[in-house]
Design an enzyme around this catalytic site. Structure first.
Site, mmCIF file in Angstrom:
data_model
loop_
_atom_site.group_PDB
_atom_site.id
_atom_site.type_symbol
_atom_site.label_atom_id
_atom_site.label_comp_id
_atom_site.label_asym_id
_atom_site.label_seq_id
_atom_site.Cartn_x
_atom_site.Cartn_y
_atom_site.Cartn_z
ATOM 1 C CG ASP A 223 -13.381 -47.574 20.327
ATOM 2 O OD1 ASP A 223 -12.536 -48.532 20.028
ATOM 3 O OD2 ASP A 223 -12.970 -46.324 20.324
ATOM 4 C CG ASP B 206 -6.405 -43.825 18.438
ATOM 5 O OD1 ASP B 206 -6.492 -43.639 19.641
ATOM 6 O OD2 ASP B 206 -6.364 -44.863 17.516
ATOM 7 C CD GLU C 25 -9.829 -43.818 22.155
ATOM 8 O OE1 GLU C 25 -10.371 -44.549 22.493
ATOM 9 O OE2 GLU C 25 -8.791 -43.403 22.603
ATOM 10 C CE LYS D 264 -6.610 -44.405 25.571
ATOM 11 N NZ LYS D 264 -7.091 -44.652 24.245
#
Length: 567
Positions: free
Chosen positions: A169, A8, A147, A70
């Site tokens: 999420d 992850d 994810e 990211k």
């Protein structure tokens, strides 16, 4: 295929897992923690720090510390440190490389294969950039998976009764919501929506801005122009956010934050949960639109949902949980660590690919529509959003001008009907089509979308058979030359790290032997004691030379001499 790991790669923290004894197991990092901060730093003497070490020194070295990279994946942004420009892929690769090394140390074997997760709403460019980062880090990226879907695997919903599940999420930098249909070990994604610029970092920023305003009101000093002070404020904001998930009030104390008239000035204030929710309420409400969009696209009402799963550290906030209750009418399920479940799910998917996990099938979707620009600057969709992947789909187009001998195919991704307002993935030209009146030639455009969500597009003149295709690999904003250089740099750094570890062990051994030499008893044999002292002097000279082989040989000599006097 070598040992497979699941990663992850998060905005704030990253996590890695592997199959151990038939179960997904979180791998602790070298510092003994189960998650690793997604932070990279460069020291003034040229060393590179990743994870906890990088985060610890961020206050004193903010200009050379990179976090939340990211959010820049798939963009042309470059981070410049000491005159050297780094792409987001290179910074991400440094984080992946640490996770890889930690996994190898834990498992006791080499690791080359990985499944890496991305936000469900990541575009083709962002997915390709993530795959590039893995390649730079020395990993064979076997699969890129979403994810929320990965988290559902970790929760074990595939082993429960047939039902529809929502995965909410909210991570450090991105927000996703997916609606899944679970039946007989098959997890099918019905719809997904999200926001790639919404996450815990934004909550931290709101609190940090508030603390800056409080300090300015108290002391008439603007901290926003002081990089070191702002790093301390941001860290305090994050800590306050975390504490307010379980407490109704928290104290923020930052001593010696600035100076005024040569006197130190401190930040001392109290932040209540109510004030925090007032400051960040707009961010919580911003997740409501994607939730409704995903449910609408899936054709699912709140009453049809069997379970709601919360994923991502930011989902711990009480205001977030209350919003989910209000939208779904259900108590969110929190039966697994939201910081770890995505890596565990990626590991399980790796097990499926490696053949060690059976009875599980994952059917994911593309989050955004794919198509081409057509006459009038319109965007014509060929693959619509929330289409199951992998998929191949074709559509026939024609020319708009008489006697055209070529056409340009402009490949786009997005939802706006205007081509210019969508993300460009690439362009290519089909030459050699039969010259004819407008509307006569038949040009078949085919989109192929693989299980990683990466695109291949081809165009063919149905009359002449002439064809041209493009694999959208350049969309990650790194040239082939940059990729090669990044991979060379990463390999060199890995070798240097290994040498540094060996050098540290040698230095440690040398220091230990010299300490033993200092403790030689005076009653020891004079001749043997003299030999040991000479050996110790030779070791000190070898240490000054910084010649590792010479130090090792001098260590061996001193160790042998000490045996004679310590017996």
């Amino acid at each position: 295929m070598s040992r497979m790991i699941g990663i992850d790669l998060g905005t704030t923290n990253s996590c890695v897992a592997a199959m151990e004894g038939g179960a997904a197991t979180i791998i602790p990092n070298a510092e003994g923690k189960r998650t690793t901060p997604s932070v990279v730093a460069f020291t003034k003497d040229g060393k590179r720090l990743v994870g906890d070490a990088a985060k610890r020194q961020a206050v004193t070295n903010p200009e050379r510390t990179v976090s939340s990279v990211k959010r820049d994946m798939g963009t042309a942004r470059r981070v410049e440190i000491d005159g050297k420009r780094h792409t987001p892929q290179e910074i991400s690769a440094m984080i992946l490389q640490k996770l890889k090394l930690d996994a190898e140390a834990f498992l006791g074997e080499s690791v080359t294969d990985a499944v890496i997760t991305v936000p469900a709403y990541f575009s083709d460019a962002q997915r390709q950039a993530t795959k590039d980062a893995g390649q730079i880090a020395g990993l064979n990226v076997q699969r890129i998976i979403n994810e929320p879907t990965s988290a559902a695997l970790a929760y074990g919903v595939d082993k429960e009764q047939s039902q529809k599940v929502m995965v909410y999420d909210l991570g450090g930098g991105t927000f996703d919501v997916s609606i899944l249909d679970i039946s007989d070990g098959v997890i099918e994604v019905m719809a997904t929506a999200g926001n790639n610029r919404l996450g815990g970092d934004d909550f931290d920023r709101c609190v940090a801005d508030y603390l800056v305003s409080v300090f300015k009101a108290q002391h008439k000093i603007d901290l926003s122009k002081d990089a070191v002070a702002m790093q301390r404020v941001r860290e305090a904001a994050e800590a306050a956010k975390i504490e307010l998930s379980s407490a109704y009030e928290t104290a923020v104390n930052l001593p010696f934050l600035a100076s005024k008239k040569d006197m130190p000035v401190h930040l001392e204030t109290t932040l209540s949960r109510a004030k925090f929710e007032e400051l960040t309420g707009h961010l919580v409400r911003a997740t409501e639109g994607p939730v409704r969009q995903a449910m609408q696209d899936a054709g699912v009402s709140a009453s049809q949902l069997g379970k709601v799963l919360l994923v991502g550290g930011s989902s711990r906030m009480p205001a977030v949980q209350e919003l989910v209750r209000r939208l779904t009418g259900k108590e969110p399920f929190r039966g697994i660590n939201p910081d770890e479940c995505v890596a565990m799910g990626a590991c399980l998917q790796g097990g499926v690919l490696a053949g060690t996990v059976n009875g599980l099938l994952l059917l994911d979707v593309t989050p955004l529509s794919l198509g081409i620009e057509t006459v009038g600057g319109e965007f014509t969709r060929i693959i619509h959003r929330n289409t199951s992947i992998p998929i191949i789909k074709s559509q026939v187009f024609t020319t708009t001008a008489p006697f055209q001998s070529s056409v340009e195919i402009h490949v786009l991704q997005g939802e706006n009907p205007r081509a210019a307002l969508n993300k460009e993935l690439g362009r290519f030209r089909l030459n050699g089509i039969r010259r004819a009146m407008a509307g006569v030639p038949q040009i078949e455009v085919t989109f192929s979308l693989d299980a990683n969500g990466i695109v291949n597009v081809s165009a063919r003149d149905l009359d002449t058979g002439k064809a041209q295709d493009i694999t959208i690999t350049g969309s990650s904003n790194m040239t082939g030359e940059e990729m090669e250089r990044a991979m060379r740099d990463a390999a060199r750094y890995a070798a240097a790290e290994a040498r540094a570890g060996d050098d540290a062990a040698v230095r440690n051994r040398a220091e230990g032997l010299l300490n033993r030499a200092k403790r030689i008893p005076h009653k020891a044999d004079r001749e043997k004691r003299g030999e040991a002292m000479l050996a110790a002097d030779r070791l000190r000279e070898a240490i000054k030379s910084k010649n590792a082989p010479a130090i090792v040989m001098a260590c061996d000599e001193l160790e042998e001499s000490l045996k004679g006097v310590e017996e």
